[in-house]
Design a protein around this motif. Structure first.
Motif, short mmCIF file in Angstrom:
data_model
loop_
_atom_site.label_atom_id
_atom_site.label_comp_id
_atom_site.label_asym_id
_atom_site.label_seq_id
_atom_site.Cartn_x
_atom_site.Cartn_y
_atom_site.Cartn_z
N LYS A 53 -0.60 6.14 -10.79
CA LYS A 53 -0.99 4.78 -10.42
C LYS A 53 0.21 3.85 -10.52
O LYS A 53 1.12 4.10 -11.32
CB LYS A 53 -2.07 4.26 -11.37
CG LYS A 53 -3.42 4.91 -11.21
CD LYS A 53 -4.05 4.46 -9.94
CE LYS A 53 -5.42 5.04 -9.77
NZ LYS A 53 -5.87 5.00 -8.38
N THR A 54 0.16 2.76 -9.78
CA THR A 54 1.13 1.69 -10.01
C THR A 54 0.36 0.40 -10.25
O THR A 54 -0.78 0.25 -9.82
CB THR A 54 2.08 1.48 -8.80
OG1 THR A 54 1.32 1.07 -7.67
CG2 THR A 54 2.87 2.73 -8.48
N MET A 101 0.83 -1.21 0.00
CA MET A 101 0.00 0.00 0.00
C MET A 101 0.86 1.26 0.00
O MET A 101 0.43 2.32 -0.45
CB MET A 101 -0.94 0.00 1.20
CG MET A 101 -2.08 -0.98 1.04
SD MET A 101 -3.11 -1.07 2.50
CE MET A 101 -3.78 0.58 2.54
N TYR A 151 2.21 5.47 -3.01
CA TYR A 151 2.60 6.80 -2.53
C TYR A 151 4.06 7.08 -2.83
O TYR A 151 4.45 8.21 -3.14
CB TYR A 151 2.35 6.92 -1.02
CG TYR A 151 0.90 6.74 -0.64
CD1 TYR A 151 -0.02 7.74 -0.91
CD2 TYR A 151 0.46 5.59 -0.02
CE1 TYR A 151 -1.36 7.60 -0.57
CE2 TYR A 151 -0.87 5.43 0.33
CZ TYR A 151 -1.78 6.43 0.05
OH TYR A 151 -3.09 6.27 0.40
N GLN A 208 -12.49 6.51 -11.46
CA GLN A 208 -11.94 7.49 -10.51
C GLN A 208 -11.60 8.82 -11.19
O GLN A 208 -11.86 9.89 -10.65
CB GLN A 208 -10.68 6.90 -9.86
CG GLN A 208 -10.06 7.80 -8.82
CD GLN A 208 -8.68 7.31 -8.36
OE1 GLN A 208 -7.93 6.72 -9.13
NE2 GLN A 208 -8.36 7.55 -7.11
#
Ligand code: A3P
Ligand code: MG
Length: 439
Positions: A297-298, A227, A231, A322
């Protein structure tokens, strides 16, 4: 006290849905060729929303459930106006609200197509994680509304009958709408959405499901770390201002956020929602927001046809939903290996995603997503007629079921804070001239 009304599912009546009653009442002036584009055309005055739903006679009780069967929503793309940014706000490293863009970052294109960013770097020593046990509900959006009320109301004061009318039908987070858009294709995770009507506006705020709470409390160490990777990718590619470079040696703090607030219209539903924006185009000549925003995004690198198909069918659905909602035109995707090393970077244009997926069998359709969301909002409008900040209608959905609801008065589900209700229901003179302090 909680007043539970019908909360049972009615799978034996798949057509007991609200949608059938409404099918012919919406104006649908965009055909499928218009997918991926917005509509600038305005509704005619006669098509404005009716408080009890567009075709529900005032005396008849609202339908009790809403079907999610995809074929019911396979029709023309509904009107979706180009979203307009009406404001923005920032949340700092301690999650404090600021009515400005101090947290907006600038995209810096990686120098190489294979940048070898190590997404694991800093996870142990340079990571401050937001406390996801704290449920902020709509609070930040409500703070933004109080700080910008004159902006919102100036457009609509003449038309509004209620002293606290905002001139919009729905206030919510973009993420909640994303969940609605993807519902017809979701097979794993259900949702709970709490809805309260105040001053004619419906506020929609998510409630964590038991299953989601269990998943959150039982994440593996590997999942927790993964997660962080998304970031970290943002940190490798985003700078604090247009002139500087990203600082991969800094701390990743997921309390920090820049959020856009947009206004738009889905068929007859006037929407005001906010969503986090990762960064903007640093070119000063870039178009105005939200057209200059970029979503980062990854994803795992694609090595087999099966992986490509799954990426198109499942991941691109979430990515499209999104960004399409707030009118963010581009996604920059970092494809990584199993060790969290980014091996390639690609740009996706939201308007081209429907083309990209069109040869995929069993694939999602933008029109189904948008028609379902539209129908859900009509369902909510017809059900939630009592205008009271203490009343919550809790809409509930589990995969393979219909959407149902239950009613709760002065319960744990009430989510509009006293400071907001007080400020919104205070005298008209304060309403137009008073500017509350920003907390
Ligand atoms: P990725 O998008 O690269 O997976 P967003 O993309 O919406 O800006 O969110 C940023 C990052 O937050 C995600 O990066 C991911 O790392 C993490 N994240 C967001 N939602 C998540 C979820 N439901 N489960 C796990 N991680 C999530
Ligand atoms: Mg992102």
């Amino acid at each position: 006290m909680d007043q539970r009304h019908q909360s049972h599912h009615r799978p034996q009546h798949p057509n007991s849905n609200h949608h059938d009653n409404h099918q012919s009442t919406f104006k649908r002036d965009m055909d499928d060729s218009g997918r991926g584009h917005f509509q600038h055309k305005r509704f005619r005055p006669g098509q404005n929303h009716h408080p009890a739903g567009p075709s529900t006679p005032p005396s008849s009780p609202p339908t009790q459930s809403l079907s999610i069967q995809r074929q019911l929503y396979e029709r023309d793309f509904p009107l979706y106006k180009q979203p307009v940014e009406v404001g923005h706000f920032s949340l700092d490293s301690e999650r404090r609200f600021f009515n400005d863009a101090r947290q907006l970052r600038y995209y810096v294109e990686p120098e190489k197509s294979c940048p070898n960013f190590d997404l694991r770097d800093g996870y142990r020593g340079r990571f401050v994680k937001r406390d996801d046990r704290v449920k902020e509900k709509l609070d930040h959006i409500l703070r933004w509304i109080l700080a910008n009320r004159s902006k919102l109301q100036s457009k609509d004061t003449a038309a509004s009958s209620s002293p606290c009318a905002l001139g919009v039908d729905i206030v919510t987070w973009r993420g909640h709408l994303t969940k609605l858009l993807t519902t017809p294709y979701e097979t794993r995770e259900g949702w709970l959405l709490a809805v309260t009507r105040m001053g004619g506006t419906l506020y929609i705020s998510e409630v964590e499901t038991e299953a989601a709470r269990r998943d959150r409390e039982n994440r593996t160490e590997r999942h927790e770390e993964m997660m962080y990777w998304g970031y970290k990718f943002e940190q490798y590619t985003c700078a604090d201002d247009a002139q500087s470079l990203p600082d991969p040696g800094g701390v990743v703090n997921t309390n920090e956020a820049f959020c856009t607030v947009v206004q738009t219209r889905l068929a007859e539903h006037r929407l005001l929602f906010s969503g986090e924006v990762d960064c903007r185009d640093k070119d000063p000549k870039a178009p105005s927001p939200p057209a200059n925003y970029i979503e980062m995004k990854t994803s795992l690198e694609i090595s087999t046809p099966k992986q490509r198909s799954n990426f198109h069918r499942f991941k691109l659905l979430k990515w499209w939903a999104q960004s399409f909602l707030p009118g963010v035109p581009r996604i920059v995707a970092g494809f990584r290996d199993h060790d969290g090393v980014v091996v390639s970077v690609e740009t996706y244009h939201i308007s081209k995603i429907s083309q990209l997926i069109k040869n995929e069998t069993n694939c999602w359709k933008p029109t189904v997503c948008m028609n379902f969301c539209c129908e859900f909002l009509s369902f909510v409008k017809s059900v939630v007629t009592e205008d009271d900040p203490r009343v919550v209608h809790l809409f509930s959905w589990d995969p393979h079921r219909d959407v149902t609801y239950s009613i709760h008065r002065d319960s744990q589900y009430s989510f509009l804070p006293d400071w907001y209700v007080r400020e919104m229901t205070s005298s008209t003179s304060r309403e137009t001239h008073h500017h509350p302090p920003q907390t």
